[in-house]
Scaffold this active site. Structure first.
Site, short mmCIF file in Angstrom:
data_model
loop_
_atom_site.label_atom_id
_atom_site.label_comp_id
_atom_site.label_asym_id
_atom_site.label_seq_id
_atom_site.Cartn_x
_atom_site.Cartn_y
_atom_site.Cartn_z
N GLU A 154 20.48 0.85 -19.09
CA GLU A 154 19.71 0.24 -17.99
C GLU A 154 18.87 -0.90 -18.56
OE1 GLU A 154 17.38 2.98 -15.66
OE2 GLU A 154 16.51 1.37 -14.44
N ASN A 193 16.75 2.73 -11.67
CA ASN A 193 15.81 2.13 -10.72
C ASN A 193 15.90 0.60 -10.74
OD1 ASN A 193 14.99 4.75 -10.29
ND2 ASN A 193 13.14 4.60 -11.53
N ASN A 236 21.37 3.66 -6.38
CA ASN A 236 20.79 4.62 -7.34
C ASN A 236 19.63 5.36 -6.70
OD1 ASN A 236 20.17 5.60 -10.20
ND2 ASN A 236 18.22 4.66 -9.62
N GLU A 237 19.64 6.68 -6.80
CA GLU A 237 18.52 7.54 -6.38
C GLU A 237 17.86 7.05 -5.09
OE1 GLU A 237 15.83 8.30 -9.68
OE2 GLU A 237 17.35 9.49 -10.69
N GLU A 265 23.09 10.99 -14.45
CA GLU A 265 21.87 10.91 -15.27
C GLU A 265 21.48 12.33 -15.63
OE1 GLU A 265 18.50 8.48 -14.14
OE2 GLU A 265 19.81 7.06 -13.09
N GLN A 273 19.43 7.90 -21.71
CA GLN A 273 20.23 6.70 -21.76
C GLN A 273 20.81 6.57 -23.17
OE1 GLN A 273 18.27 3.35 -19.93
NE2 GLN A 273 17.61 4.57 -18.18
O1 AHR Z 1 16.72 6.99 -16.70
C1 AHR Z 1 15.44 6.63 -16.29
C2 AHR Z 1 15.29 6.57 -14.78
O2 AHR Z 1 15.40 7.87 -14.28
C3 AHR Z 1 16.34 5.81 -14.02
O3 AHR Z 1 16.06 4.45 -13.94
C4 AHR Z 1 16.27 6.43 -12.66
O4 AHR Z 1 17.49 6.37 -11.98
C5 AHR Z 1 15.80 7.84 -12.93
O5 AHR Z 1 14.74 8.21 -12.12
#
Ligand code: AHR
Length: 496
Positions: A27, A72, A172-173, A292, A350
């Site tokens: 990310e 995010n 995403n989320e 994730e 990550q």
């Molecule tokens: O991986 C860190 C963050 O965790 C990511 O940006 C988000 O998708 C999740 O809340």
């Protein structure tokens, strides 16, 4: 000594090992991209500015897929900012991480990096501040061979061949109030369905992922999946799950059992998806992309002061993992493998610097965190079919999950060997594990390693990167095959 036993039988097949289980995530966050995978001017930088030491560790980690560019971050991202001549790319505010994004790395650089690393790119589109049109444009830019303005723009930038990205996350989320452009399940479900339908007009064979819940503790968990899938069932292939775990209030026992929550998460989402499928009288099955997952000391991040300025690539979410974290990660990997019939993709979040198995210093070294090892070993040795194993072992009481088995294990089997992956959650004593290998035609333990040690909070550092690493397990006996697993340990046992 605790006593445990398990039976290995190739007839107890769950599913083939899914290579995409061993995905990770890059990310635009902190130093994952800048001074992580990319650092022109670093002594190890290649002609594209990618760190060769990080590329090497990525290959060693055995990564299959990499999700990009967020997270995010993607919910405010304009992908066009990251293509074309670098000197013309704008700097932008990144609202998700209160940072400045320089856009020196964009989709073309990322795919180029993936090719060098030997990994499959997995892209996310922005359904926060943007929508169908931007998603279609990105898809056309990436995958259309030539002859349109967008495809020709990619070619002009140096990428003659299409990027051929197969797997796409629809946002995403989107269930999270922290997400830029956060939506209700109905709002998101409609947008995701329409975006998926339009993307399939370009390529019906894409693999599309709808956003599920950001964690199983979200107030909308369950209802969110049901509503989103009611809108998207026919046009997506996967629903996502995200989960992060940490040791809270010194409760190591609960932390080592965190895979129990992941287990509940997977079963609940699969049941919800099947329920929606039944209501729609559909024969199709929706799989899970656990895109994730990791140990993340989120409470430390939430308690820290937000940056007062807009830094470029600040040190964010740089968790420094210890042995117990690695054992917890191993337990989560075991759960993902145990559900290989349903979890067909996953991403450790990550890859570099940001809650990551690989750490770097700007201008300096790259090194392996403790959590690097279970991932690398599982990716290396999981092969063929996943076998269902049902350990017989004592359990222990946890504050978070009640009674939990002390042993958590899975096995994989191919024509050459059988491998058992196991964690011993006991903090007090080793565990004698007896393997019933009669169905394997006289196979014997040929190799056993353990990630363990006297200090469960021992960490690796740039100066001492090998402090926590797998070592040969000397406690192996034959007839019957028996291995002693140290307390709080991740173990790999190979039979052949
Ligand atoms: O991986 C860190 C963050 O965790 C990511 O940006 C988000 O998708 C999740 O809340």
């Amino acid at each position: 000594m605790h006593q445990a036993a398990l039976t290995l039988d190739p007839a107890f097949r769950v599913a083939p090992v899914q290579r995409r289980t061993f995905g990770t995530f890059v990310e635009h966050l902190g130093r994952c991209v800048y001074t992580g995978i990319y650092e022109p001017g670093h002594p190890a930088a290649d002609e594209d500015g990618f760190r060769a030491d990080v590329l090497e560790l990525t290959r060693e980690l055995g990564v299959s897929t990499v999700r990009y560019p967020g997270g995010n971050f993607v919910s405010g991202y304009r992908w066009e900012d990251g293509v074309g001549p670098k000197e013309l790319r704008p700097r932008r505010l990144d609202l998700a991480w209160h940072s400045t994004e320089t856009n020196e790395v964009g989709v073309d650089e990322f795919v180029r990096w993936c090719r060098k690393a030997g990994v499959e790119p997995m892209m996310a589109v922005n359904l926060g501040t943007r929508g169908i049109e931007a998603a279609l444009d990105l898809l056309e830019y990436c995958n259309h061979p030539s002859g349109t303005a967008l495809a020709d723009r990619r070619i002009a930038g140096g990428a003659k061949e299409p990027h051929d990205v197969r797997m796409w996350c629809l946002g995403n989320e989107m269930d999270g109030p922290w997400q830029t452009g956060h939506k209700t399940a109905a709002e998101y479900g409609r947008l995701a369905a329409e975006t998926a339908r339009a993307m399939r007009m370009i390529d019906p064979k894409l693999e599309l992922v709808a956003c599920g819940s950001s964690s199983s503790s979200m107030p909308t968990f369950g209802a969110w999946e049901a509503e989103v899938l009611t809108h998207t069932y026919d046009v997506v292939d996967y629903i996502s799950c995200h989960a992060y775990y940490e040791e809270k209030d010194g409760d190591l026992g609960s932390f080592l059992a965190c895979a129990t929550d992941m287990e509940f998460f997977i079963r609940s989402v699969a049941a919800t998806a099947d329920h929606v499928g039944a209501k729609l009288k559909s024969r199709k099955r929706i799989d899970i992309s656990f895109d994730e997952w990791n140990v993340w000391y989120l409470s430390r991040f939430q308690n820290a002061d937000p940056p007062s300025d807009w830094p470029v690539a600040p040190r964010l979410l740089e968790d420094h993992y210890h042995l117990a974290d690695a054992v917890a990660v191993g337990g989560l990997l075991i759960t993902l493998l145990r559900h290989s019939d349903r979890v067909r993709a996953a991403s450790l979040a990550q890859l570099v610097n940001v809650i990551a198995p690989i750490m770097t210093e700007p201008g300096g070294r790259a090194w392996r965190q403790t959590t690097f090892h279970p991932f690398a070993q599982a990716s290396r040795y999981a092969s063929g079919d996943v076998l269902r194993v049902e350990p017989v072992c004592p359990s222990y009481e946890t504050a978070a999950y009640g009674q939990v088995p002390l042993l958590h294990a899975v096995a994989t089997h191919d024509e050459r060997s059988t491998t058992v992956f196991a964690i011993n959650r006991a903090t007090d004593r080793p565990m004698e594990l007896r393997l019933d290998a009669r169905a394997l035609g006289g196979a014997r333990v040929v190799e056993a390693s353990t990630l363990s040690g006297p200090d469960v909070y021992a960490r690796n550092t740039a100066d001492d990167p090998g402090r926590v690493a797998p070592r040969p397990n000397p406690d192996v006996r034959h007839d019957p095959e028996t291995v002693v697993l140290p307390p709080v340990s991740w173990n790999v046992i190979r039979l052949g």
